[in-house]
Design an enzyme around this catalytic site. Structure first.
Site, PDB file in Angstrom:
ATOM      1  CB  SER A 293       0.886   9.477   0.451  1.00 49.99           C
ATOM      2  OG  SER A 293       0.278   8.400  -0.489  1.00 49.99           O
TER       3      SER A 293
ATOM      4  CE1 TYR B  92       4.911   5.685   1.419  1.00 47.85           C
ATOM      5  CE2 TYR B  92       2.703   5.793   0.900  1.00 47.85           C
ATOM      6  CZ  TYR B  92       3.963   6.282   0.667  1.00 47.85           C
ATOM      7  OH  TYR B  92       4.174   7.502   0.255  1.00 47.85           O
TER       8      TYR B  92
END
Length: 289
Positions: free
Chosen positions: A149, A162
């Site tokens: 990501s 995250y």
């Protein structure tokens, strides 16, 4: 442009997080290339529905297998590897894609942090450790794709759990690529998929309409295939709002926080707001020949 040689008819792909989003889009695309599939996901109902859909779409139900797996559990991933090799005898593509969100800040709930790290990071580590040795022993070209990501690269404030998990995926995948290329005769390549804003189950509420800025999962998979065909390790996807040049400048600014000894996450620091805006106006960071 032809595909990476791992993407070939009658070869096998294993995809985690395959019941929706990028994983399901990848499975659909790979099936269209004539590949056999092992689909894995923690959501049993959605996974079964995805497998049924792909079996009907391809007309080859014997080539679509699925297994309910918690990727944070090494035993589950070992079971997935054994089932895949029992079914296909080889694995051409491993896509460690399963992920969850919502961990929160550094001072947030510890259990949520453990869940995020377990699925997003340990899920990738488990997949690599279980599958890579067997894939290295294969004689045909193969590939391992780990889904990262941009939040694991520029680490914006808001969801530290995250970010940490995806930063870990970046480091694991870089180390994997280095180790694979130093194994004599190894024909397995590693790739880090870095999606942009993508309309998936992680980013959308049920029944929501895709924002104009977002790419579809199918667009991400097309970018993945094109980049792998070109031999890319870092597969940095744009979206409908953020260009490649914009991503490059954001990444460069984040790296220069260390070099320039700026405050952590200075991009979001009020004293550096104007400087960042000016920095972004400068255009491509790549040297022009």
């Amino acid at each position: 442009m032809s595909n990476h040689p791992a993407f070939a008819a009658n070869r096998a792909a294993v995809i985690t997080g395959a019941a929706s989003g990028i994983g399901l889009a990848a499975a659909t695309k790979f099936a269209g290339l004539g590949m056999k599939l092992m689909l894995a996901d923690a959501n049993a109902e959605a996974l079964s529905a995805a497998a049924d859909r792909l079996a009907m779409l391809t007309g080859r139900p014997e080539d679509v297998h699925f297994l309910v797996v918690d990727v944070s559990n090494a035993g589950d991933v070992a079971r997935l590897k054994d089932a895949s090799y029992d079914a296909f005898g080889e694995v051409a593509v491993l896509m460690n894609n399963a992920a969850i969100g919502g961990g929160g800040g550094v001072l947030g709930d510890r259990a949520k942090w453990q869940d995020i790290i377990g699925v997003n990071l340990w899920g990738v580590i488990n997949g690599v450790q279980e599958f890579a040795p067997a894939m290295v022993r294969q004689s045909e070209p193969s590939a391992i794709v780990n889904t990262g990501s941009k939040q694991g690269v520029t680490t914006p404030p808001g969801d530290a759990a995250y970010n940490v998990s995806k930063a870990g995926v970046k480091v694991v995948t870089e180390a994997l690529a280095h180790e694979l290329r130093n194994i004599e005769g190894c024909r397995v390549s590693a790739h880090l998929l870095i999606p942009g804003f993508t309309f998936t189950g992680l980013t959308a509420a049920a029944g929501a309409t895709k924002p104009a800025a977002a790419w579809t999962p199918e667009q991400v998979v097309e970018c993945l295939l094109a980049s792998m065909a070109a031999g890319d390790f870092y597969i940095l996807c744009p979206d409908n709002d953020v260009t490649r040049d914009m991503d490059e400048r954001r990444i460069l600014w984040a790296a220069e926080d260390i070099i320039e000894n700026r405050p952590a996450l200075s991009r979001w620091h009020p004293e550096y707001k104007a400087a960042f805006v000016e920095f972004m106006k400068a255009g491509s960071v790549r040297r022009q020949d």
